[in-house]
Design an enzyme around this catalytic site. Structure first.
Site, mmCIF file in Angstrom:
data_model
loop_
_atom_site.group_PDB
_atom_site.id
_atom_site.type_symbol
_atom_site.label_atom_id
_atom_site.label_comp_id
_atom_site.label_asym_id
_atom_site.label_seq_id
_atom_site.Cartn_x
_atom_site.Cartn_y
_atom_site.Cartn_z
ATOM 1 N N GLU A 289 0.638 -1.302 -0.243
ATOM 2 C CA GLU A 289 -0.068 -0.161 0.093
ATOM 3 C C GLU A 289 0.705 1.206 0.235
ATOM 4 O O GLU A 289 0.401 2.276 -0.586
ATOM 5 C CB GLU A 289 -1.002 0.016 1.224
ATOM 6 C CG GLU A 289 -1.814 -1.264 1.335
ATOM 7 C CD GLU A 289 -1.556 -2.165 2.325
ATOM 8 O OE1 GLU A 289 -2.202 -2.690 2.934
ATOM 9 O OE2 GLU A 289 -0.235 -2.308 2.549
ATOM 10 N N ASP A 332 28.355 15.343 -25.419
ATOM 11 C CA ASP A 332 29.224 15.917 -26.551
ATOM 12 C C ASP A 332 30.559 16.248 -25.796
ATOM 13 O O ASP A 332 30.688 16.226 -24.820
ATOM 14 C CB ASP A 332 28.306 17.340 -27.050
ATOM 15 C CG ASP A 332 28.851 17.882 -28.186
ATOM 16 O OD1 ASP A 332 29.759 17.269 -28.791
ATOM 17 O OD2 ASP A 332 28.248 18.675 -28.628
ATOM 18 N N ASP A 581 22.028 20.490 -25.119
ATOM 19 C CA ASP A 581 21.714 21.960 -24.832
ATOM 20 C C ASP A 581 21.030 22.640 -25.777
ATOM 21 O O ASP A 581 20.885 23.911 -25.718
ATOM 22 C CB ASP A 581 23.023 22.813 -24.059
ATOM 23 C CG ASP A 581 24.249 22.930 -25.253
ATOM 24 O OD1 ASP A 581 24.096 22.243 -26.126
ATOM 25 O OD2 ASP A 581 25.224 23.243 -24.893
ATOM 26 N N ASP A 585 19.561 19.259 -30.036
ATOM 27 C CA ASP A 585 19.678 17.882 -29.111
ATOM 28 C C ASP A 585 18.076 17.319 -28.650
ATOM 29 O O ASP A 585 18.140 16.447 -28.064
ATOM 30 C CB ASP A 585 20.458 18.346 -28.144
ATOM 31 C CG ASP A 585 22.034 18.586 -28.453
ATOM 32 O OD1 ASP A 585 22.421 17.610 -29.151
ATOM 33 O OD2 ASP A 585 22.694 19.598 -27.712
ATOM 34 N N ASN A 649 2.816 -13.848 4.433
ATOM 35 C CA ASN A 649 1.367 -13.559 5.597
ATOM 36 C C ASN A 649 0.363 -14.088 4.713
ATOM 37 O O ASN A 649 -0.349 -14.850 5.339
ATOM 38 C CB ASN A 649 1.272 -12.271 5.842
ATOM 39 C CG ASN A 649 2.335 -12.017 7.015
ATOM 40 O OD1 ASN A 649 2.995 -12.851 7.582
ATOM 41 N ND2 ASN A 649 2.623 -10.635 7.270
ATOM 42 N N ASN A 674 -1.563 -4.387 9.178
ATOM 43 C CA ASN A 674 -1.006 -3.378 7.933
ATOM 44 C C ASN A 674 -0.666 -2.139 8.375
ATOM 45 O O ASN A 674 0.506 -1.517 7.814
ATOM 46 C CB ASN A 674 -2.179 -3.539 6.975
ATOM 47 C CG ASN A 674 -2.061 -4.985 6.336
ATOM 48 O OD1 ASN A 674 -1.377 -5.694 6.469
ATOM 49 N ND2 ASN A 674 -3.507 -5.339 5.709
#
Length: 836
Positions: A289, A332, A581, A585, A649, A674
Site C-alpha cells: 500500500e 558532447d 543543450d 539535441d 503472510n 497492515n
C-alpha cells in the site's frame, strides 16, 4: 516562416516586407507590433492540480488501491476503505506537489529573449534614419538592425551587408565552430547553412559586423517552431518498465486472491459472503500500500536535496530513479569534456622544431589586427595567442590591418620594422598562407603535410608568414611571403572533467562521446582526460547499430545520428542518459531514458529534458546519479521487505483459513497489522543504503526480483506455519487453538516480530559497516516489535478482539523466530554471493 519570407533577392525581400535599407518609421513599427505581437517565444502551459493528481492515478498500484478502497467501502469495511483512500490521496498530492515545485523552478530558469537591439528607425518618412536601441520584444518584420561581435541575434534576419561575419549557432545546429555568413545580392541559396544569408534567433555573432532586415519574429522564428514542435511521446523509462513489470504480476495474483478465498471457504468450511471482508483484507495485505507514498517521498527528497546542494532540478520525478539505473551516458565534447576555448600547444618552425619566434609573430599580428580594427573583436585564437605570448604590443608600431576574412581565410597586419621598412604579418589557414609564400612545389607539399600531421593529431593549426616591404609600398602585399611556421592549438580541458569521468567509471557508468567535431580532435581530448577512445568512428561508419554499443567516440554526428545512436543503445538493453543543450539535441533528449540539459540551454532543450543542471558539468551528473541510486536503493529495500513479508503472510493466512475452524485473523486485526507495518516502513524513505548499493546501476529486474520475493516469502510462510504448530501444541495442548482470542493475539505478535526481522535483514542498508547508529529503519523495526508485544494486552488490543498472552506462550514462538532469523540470514548471504 523566415525561409519563406527571406526567399529571393535582397530587393524582393525588402519589397515583400514593405521596408527598405533605411528601416521603418516609428509609426510603421508601432502598427506592425500591434499586428504581429511581441517578439517573444510562446510559453508552454503547465497542467493544473486536478490534472496532475489524475495523472498520478495512472500508476498501476495506485489505481488498484483505489479499486480496493472502493470495494472495501461497498462491503461496509469502512476502516479499511478510509485508510486505503487516504493513502491514495497522500500519494497523488505528494507526486503533484513535487512536479509543481519542479515546474516552478523551471519557470524561474526560463530565459526568454530579452535585452535591446540596435535598429535603424525614423520619426517620419522624410527624415534620415538614426540608430537607436529598442527592446528586443518590440522588433517587428521589416526592421533594419545592426549586428556586432557578441550580439545575440534577436530574430530571424536576412543579411543586407556583412563584413567578416561569423556566428555561433550551436543551439540550432550543434556546430561547435563559428559559421561564416555572407550577404548575397542574388536569390538566397538553398545549400549549406554556412552559405546562407540568413541568421536565426538564438545565434550569437562571433566576429565581424552586419546590417540585416528582420524577416520573422516571435512565433514565426525557427527557434519558436522548434519550441512548439510536438515531441515524440517518450517510451517508459527504466523505472516505469521495472516497477510496472513487477506490479502487473502482483496485481494479477492479488485480483485472484479474493475469489480463491471465497470459493475455498465456501467449499471446505461452508462459509458464504461473510468471508468477503476477510478476502478483501487478504488482498489488501498482499498489496504494498505504501509503494506510491514511499516512491514519491524517496524521489521527492532526493530531488529536493539535489536542488538545494547542487542546483540540479529534476522536472520528472521518476527520472531520478532512471538516473540511478543509467549505465551509459552520452555527452558532447565541447563544453562538457572541454571548454569552448583553445590554448596554444606548440609553435613550430618549417622543419617541425619548436620555435618561440613563430608564436611571437603570430601574437604581433593578432594584437595589431585588434588594435587597428574598426570594431575590435578578438576571437578565441587571438585570445589564446596573446595569453601564451604575453605583452607584444610595445615591440612594434602598427600601420594598418585587415581582419580575418572567411573568404580569403587569413588576416593581415602591417607593423614598422627597420628604418624605412615595414613588416607584413599574415596568419591563417595553412593552405591559404602557404600558397602566398615563395616556396617550390615540393616544399609547399612538405609544409602542407606538416600541417596535416598536426591536424590529424587532433590540433587546430594556424600558419604564420611574414614579408619585408618598403614603407611606401601600396597596400599590405600578401604575395611573396616567407613561411615562418605553425602555431597549434588544443581544446582547453574542462577543469573537473577528468575527475568526473573517473567517478562515473567507479559508479559503473560508461561515457560515450557523440560529437560533430573531427575524429582526431575528439580522440585527443578523450586521451588527455584518461578516457580510452578506442577506435574512433564517424556516424556514417556506424551503419550497423550494434556497433554503437562498442564505440566510445562517434564523430561527425548530426542531430539525427545522435537520436539514432541513443535509441540503438536503449534497444540493446542499456539505460541511457543524454546531455544536450541545443535545439538540435531535442530528438536525442526525448529518445534517452533520461534527458539532461544545463541551465544555459535553449528553452526547448530544457523543457524536453528530465533533469536541468546548474552548469554543463559531469560532476553534477555524478551527484545526480548517486542521488538516484540512493532513492532506488530505498525503494528496492521497501519492495523486498514488503512483498516478501506480505506474500508469506497471505500464503499462511490462506492455509490457516482452510485448516482452522475460525478465521485466522479478524479483518480489523489485519487492518491494524497492515497499518503498523506500513507506518514502520516509512522509515525506508529516510534510510541510507550501503556503499555496495551505490556502486552499480540500480535496476529492478522483474524476473530475478520476483524470484527473490517468492523464495523469501515462502520462507516467511514456513515460519508462520511453524508458529501455528507451536500454538496448537503449546502448554494447554492441541485445544489451545480453539481459543480464537489467544490465537489471534499470538499470531498478531509473531507477525509484527517477523516483519521487524525482515526489515533489518533484507534491507539494502549498512550491514557490515560497524560503528554506525541504528538508523531510521533500525529504530522503526524496534518500534514495530514493541507494538507487537504491547498492543494485544492493551485496551486497544481488547477492542480489536485480542487478549494478553501467558508468559509461557512467548517461549516457543521465540525459538521459532530465532530459527527463522538464522535461516533468513543464511538465505540472504547465499543470495548475495550468487549476484553478479
Amino acid at each position: 516562416m523566415a525561409s519563406e519570407t527571406a526567399g529571393g533577392t535582397i530587393l524582393e525581400v525588402l519589397r515583400r516586407l514593405e521596408s527598405g535599407p533605411r528601416g521603418l518609421t516609428e509609426t510603421e513599427a508601432a502598427a506592425r507590433l500591434t499586428t504581429h505581437g511581441e517578439n517573444t517565444l510562446p510559453e508552454r502551459r503547465t497542467p493544473s492540480w486536478p490534472r496532475r493528481c489524475a495523472h498520478a492515478l495512472r500508476d498501476p498500484f495506485t489505481a488498484v488501491l483505489l479499486c480496493l478502497g472502493l470495494v472495501s467501502a461497498a462491503v461496509a469495511s469502512w476502516g479499511t476503505a478510509v485508510v486505503i483512500l487516504a493513502l491514495v490521496a497522500v500519494s497523488c498530492v505528494l507526486r503533484a506537489s513535487g512536479e509543481h515545485r519542479a515546474d516552478h523552478a523551471m519557470a524561474a530558469l526560463r530565459e526568454l529573449v530579452g535585452g535591446t537591439a540596435t535598429v535603424l528607425r525614423r520619426d517620419t518618412a522624410q527624415e534620415p534614419p538614426r540608430p537607436r536601441e529598442v527592446p528586443v520584444t518590440d522588433l517587428v518584420p521589416g526592421d533594419v538592425l545592426r549586428l556586432g561581435p557578441g550580439d545575440l541575434v534577436p530574430a530571424d534576419v536576412r543579411l543586407l551587408r556583412a563584413r567578416g561575419l561569423t556566428v555561433h549557432q550551436a543551439a540550432l545546429t550543434g556546430e561547435s565552430a563559428p559559421v561564416d555568413k555572407r550577404a548575397v545580392e542574388g536569390p538566397a541559396p538553398s545549400g549549406a547553412a554556412d552559405d546562407s544569408p540568413l541568421c536565426f534567433q538564438g545565434s550569437t555573432v562571433a566576429t565581424g559586423s552586419a546590417t540585416a532586415v528582420v524577416v520573422a519574429t516571435g512565433r514565426g522564428t525557427r527557434l519558436a517552431a522548434a519550441h512548439r514542435r510536438p515531441a515524440a511521446r517518450r517510451e517508459g523509462g527504466a523505472f516505469d518498465r521495472s516497477v510496472h513489470g513487477i506490479s502487473w504480476v502482483l496485481i494479477r495474483f492479488m485480483l485472484l486472491t479474493p475469489p480463491l478465498v471465497l470459493m475455498a471457504n465456501a467449499a471446505l468450511r461452508g462459509r458464504g459472503l461473510e468471508t468477503l471482508p476477510f478476502a478483501v483484507a487478504v488482498a489488501v495485505g498482499l498489496t504494498p500500500e505504501m509503494l506510491p507514498v514511499i516512491v514519491t517521498t524517496c524521489l521527492a527528497r532526493g530531488a529536493a536535496l539535489l536542488a538545494r546542494t547542487h542546483g540540479v532540478i529534476v522536472t520528472r520525478l521518476p527520472a531520478l530513479h532512471d538516473l540511478g539505473a543509467v549505465d551509459v551516458l552520452c555527452v558532447d565534447k565541447t563544453g562538457t569534456l572541454t571548454q569552448d576555448r583553445p590554448v596554444v600547444e606548440r609553435a613550430l618552425d618549417p622543419a617541425g622544431r619548436d620555435d618561440p619566434e613563430v608564436l611571437r609573430w603570430a601574437a604581433v599580428g593578432a594584437w595589431w589586427t585588434l588594435q587597428l580594427a574598426e570594431l575590435p573583436a578578438p576571437d578565441a585564437l587571438d585570445e589564446a595567442l596573446l595569453e601564451a605570448a604575453g605583452p607584444v604590443g610595445e615591440e612594434y608600431d602598427g600601420v594598418e590591418a585587415e581582419p580575418f576574412d572567411p573568404v580569403r581565410r587569413f588576416s593581415t597586419a602591417v607593423v614598422r620594422g627597420s628604418l624605412g621598412r615595414h613588416t607584413v604579418v599574415v596568419t591563417g589557414a595553412a593552405e591559404a598562407v602557404v600558397e602566398r609564400c615563395t616556396t617550390g612545389p615540393g616544399e609547399r607539399d612538405r609544409l602542407l603535410a606538416l600541417a596535416a600531421r598536426e591536424a590529424d593529431a587532433g590540433l587546430r593549426v594556424l600558419a604564420v608568414a611574414t614579408a619585408d616591404r618598403p614603407a611606401g609600398a601600396p597596400g599590405p602585399g600578401t604575395r611573396g611571403l616567407t613561411f615562418r611556421g605553425l602555431v597549434t592549438f588544443r581544446d582547453a580541458l574542462a577543469p573537473t572533467a577528468a575527475e568526473a569521468l573517473r567517478g562515473l567509471a567507479d559508479r559503473g557508468v560508461t561515457v560515450k562521446v557523440l560529437t560533430g567535431d573531427h575524429p582526431a580532435t575528439a580522440a585527443r581530448a578523450c586521451r588527455e582526460l584518461g578516457l580510452d577512445p578506442g577506435e574512433v568512428r564517424t556516424a556514417a561508419q556506424l551503419g550497423d547499430l550494434e556497433a554503437a554499443g562498442e564505440a566510445t567516440v562517434v564523430a561527425r554526428c548530426t542531430p539525427q545520428d545522435k537520436a539514432r545512436l541513443v535509441a540503438a543503445l536503449r534497444a540493446a538493453g542499456h539505460t541511457v542518459g543524454f546531455l544536450g543543450d541545443g535545439v538540435n539535441d531535442v530528438a536525442a533528449l526525448r529518445a534517452a531514458d533520461v534527458g539532461l540539459a544545463p541551465r544555459s540551454a535553449v528553452g526547448v532543450a530544457r523543457e524536453s529534458s528530465d533533469v536541468v543542471l546548474a552548469e554543463k558539468d559531469l560532476t553534477a551528473i555524478g551527484h545526480a546519479i548517486t542521488a538516484g541510486r540512493h532513492a532506488s536503493g530505498n525503494i528496492a529495500s521497501y519492495l523486498r521487505v514488503t512483498l516478501s513479508s506480505n506474500l508469506g503472510n497471505v500464503v499462511a493466512m490462506l492455509a490457516a483459513g482452510l485448516l482452522l475452524p475460525f478465521l485466522p485473523m479478524l479483518p480489523a486485526q489485519v487492518l491494524a497489522q497492515n497499518l503498523c507495518f506500513d507506518a514502520a516502513q516509512l522509515a525506508f524513505a529516510h534510510d541510507r543504503p550501503g556503499a555496495a548499493a551505490l556502486r552499480g546501476p540500480a535496476v529492478l529486474r522483474p524476473r530475478s526480483f520476483l524470484r527473490f520475493v517468492t523464495g523469501f516469502g515462502l520462507l516467511n510462510a514456513v515460519a508462520d506455519l511453524a508458529t501455528f504448530a507451536v500454538l496448537a501444541f503449546a502448554l494447554d495442548g492441541p485445544d489451545a487453538v480453539d481459543d480464537e482470542a489467544v490465537f489471534h493475539s499470538a499470531w498478531f505478535t509473531e507477525n509484527l516480530l517477523t516483519q521487524a526481522l525482515v526489515m533489518l535483514l533484507l534491507r539494502t542498508g549498512r550491514r557490515g559497516e560497524g560503528g554506525r547508529a541504528p538508523g531510521p529503519v533500525g529504530l522503526a523495526a524496534a518500534g514495530l516489535a514493541a507494538v507487537g508485544l504491547l498492543l494485544p494486552p492493551s485496551p486497544l488490543g481488547t477492542a480489536l478482539g485480542m487478549t494478553a498472552l501467558p508468559a509461557a506462550y512467548y517461549l516457543l514462538p521465540a525459538v521459532v523466530l530465532g530459527l527463522y532469523a538464522l535461516a533468513l540470514t543464511a538465505a540472504r548471504a547465499r543470495q548475495v554471493r550468487r549476484q553478479p
